[in-house]
Design a protein around this motif. Structure first.
Motif, PDB file in Angstrom:
ATOM      1  N   LEU A 229      41.469  91.531  80.661  1.00 38.33           N
ATOM      2  CA  LEU A 229      42.031  90.184  80.848  1.00 38.33           C
ATOM      3  C   LEU A 229      41.762  89.698  82.269  1.00 38.33           C
ATOM      4  O   LEU A 229      41.444  88.522  82.495  1.00 38.33           O
ATOM      5  CB  LEU A 229      43.538  90.188  80.563  1.00 38.33           C
ATOM      6  N   GLN A 230      41.879  90.616  83.228  1.00 36.12           N
ATOM      7  CA  GLN A 230      41.600  90.264  84.624  1.00 36.12           C
ATOM      8  C   GLN A 230      40.151  89.792  84.784  1.00 36.12           C
ATOM      9  O   GLN A 230      39.885  88.800  85.484  1.00 36.12           O
ATOM     10  CB  GLN A 230      41.844  91.487  85.532  1.00 36.12           C
ATOM     11  N   ALA A 231      39.232  90.486  84.146  1.00 43.97           N
ATOM     12  CA  ALA A 231      37.816  90.132  84.248  1.00 43.97           C
ATOM     13  C   ALA A 231      37.565  88.724  83.713  1.00 43.97           C
ATOM     14  O   ALA A 231      36.746  87.973  84.257  1.00 43.97           O
ATOM     15  CB  ALA A 231      36.966  91.162  83.505  1.00 43.97           C
TER      16      ALA A 231
ATOM     17  N   GLU B 215      55.965  86.685  80.679  1.00 41.08           N
ATOM     18  CA  GLU B 215      55.853  87.392  81.958  1.00 41.08           C
ATOM     19  C   GLU B 215      54.433  87.290  82.473  1.00 41.08           C
ATOM     20  O   GLU B 215      53.471  87.426  81.702  1.00 41.08           O
ATOM     21  CB  GLU B 215      56.247  88.864  81.774  1.00 41.08           C
ATOM     22  N   LEU B 216      54.308  87.056  83.781  1.00 42.54           N
ATOM     23  CA  LEU B 216      52.982  86.912  84.370  1.00 42.54           C
ATOM     24  C   LEU B 216      52.172  88.187  84.189  1.00 42.54           C
ATOM     25  O   LEU B 216      52.647  89.286  84.474  1.00 42.54           O
ATOM     26  CB  LEU B 216      53.111  86.575  85.869  1.00 42.54           C
ATOM     27  N   GLY B 217      50.961  88.022  83.704  1.00 40.82           N
ATOM     28  CA  GLY B 217      50.017  89.133  83.546  1.00 40.82           C
ATOM     29  C   GLY B 217      48.880  88.968  84.538  1.00 40.82           C
ATOM     30  O   GLY B 217      49.069  88.397  85.611  1.00 40.82           O
ATOM     31  N   PRO B 218      47.690  89.424  84.176  1.00 32.97           N
ATOM     32  CA  PRO B 218      46.543  89.277  85.067  1.00 32.97           C
ATOM     33  C   PRO B 218      46.275  87.806  85.388  1.00 32.97           C
ATOM     34  O   PRO B 218      46.382  86.947  84.502  1.00 32.97           O
ATOM     35  CB  PRO B 218      45.395  89.879  84.248  1.00 32.97           C
ATOM     36  N   PHE B 219      45.910  87.533  86.632  1.00 36.68           N
ATOM     37  CA  PHE B 219      45.571  86.158  87.023  1.00 36.68           C
ATOM     38  C   PHE B 219      44.577  86.176  88.166  1.00 36.68           C
ATOM     39  O   PHE B 219      44.437  87.189  88.859  1.00 36.68           O
ATOM     40  CB  PHE B 219      46.830  85.368  87.424  1.00 36.68           C
TER      41      PHE B 219
END
Ligand code: SME
Length: 150
Positions: free
Chosen positions: A24-26, A54-58
């Motif tokens: 997800l970050q990528a 909830e905030l995840g990868p960004f």
């Protein structure tokens, strides 16, 4: 086209190696770095608490909004209404959580597992009215691919 390439690349990254958060970050990195009018790209995920994003990868500046109840802000509205929300000028949006005074527009796409909301893809822009059908189609396609690994 750029968006055609981004769709293929994001789908490749999501189906590729690495942990879910890493993939997800990528995708956040890819979108934020390659699209000029994307200034913050992130995933919010529904964790153990029902009705809370909830905030995840960004990719972008850190935000204070790490936990958002369904219904609150543009993110919460997309979860409550269960559909993509495009705000082309946040100055006209009363139910809005500001992450940065530079943000002028936002698009949020809910993620589903069956009927259940499991998260969202959220994008902020520093431009007014930056989002077209092309953005929506790209981001909805990426969201369908992200759902498969969540
Ligand atoms: N603006 C969002 C909050 C999340 S930040 O944009 C990263 C909202 O109104 O829900």
């Amino acid at each position: 086209s750029l968006f055609g390439e981004l769709k293929n690349e994001a789908e490749r990254l999501l189906a590729g190696p690495g942990g879910v958060a890493q993939r997800l970050q990528a995708v956040c990195d890819l979108l934020c770095l390659r699209v000029g009018h994307y200034d913050w790209v992130g995933f919010y995920l529904v964790g153990s608490t029902e009705g809370i994003l909830e905030l995840g990868p960004f990719h972008g500046k850190p935000t204070d909004h790490v936990s958002i109840p369904f219904g609150k802000g543009v993110c919460g509205q997309a979860a409550a209404r269960r559909k993509t929300i495009i705000v082309q000028d946040v100055a006209g949006e009363t139910n809005y959580l500001s992450c940065s005074p530079d943000v002028r527009a936002e698009i949020v796409i809910p993620l589903f597992r069956g009927d259940e909301i499991i998260g969202e893809l959220d994008i902020d822009s520093h431009e007014i009215s930056p989002f077209t059908d092309e953005d929506r189609e790209l981001l909805e396609a990426i969201s369908r691919a992200a759902e498969k690994i969540l």
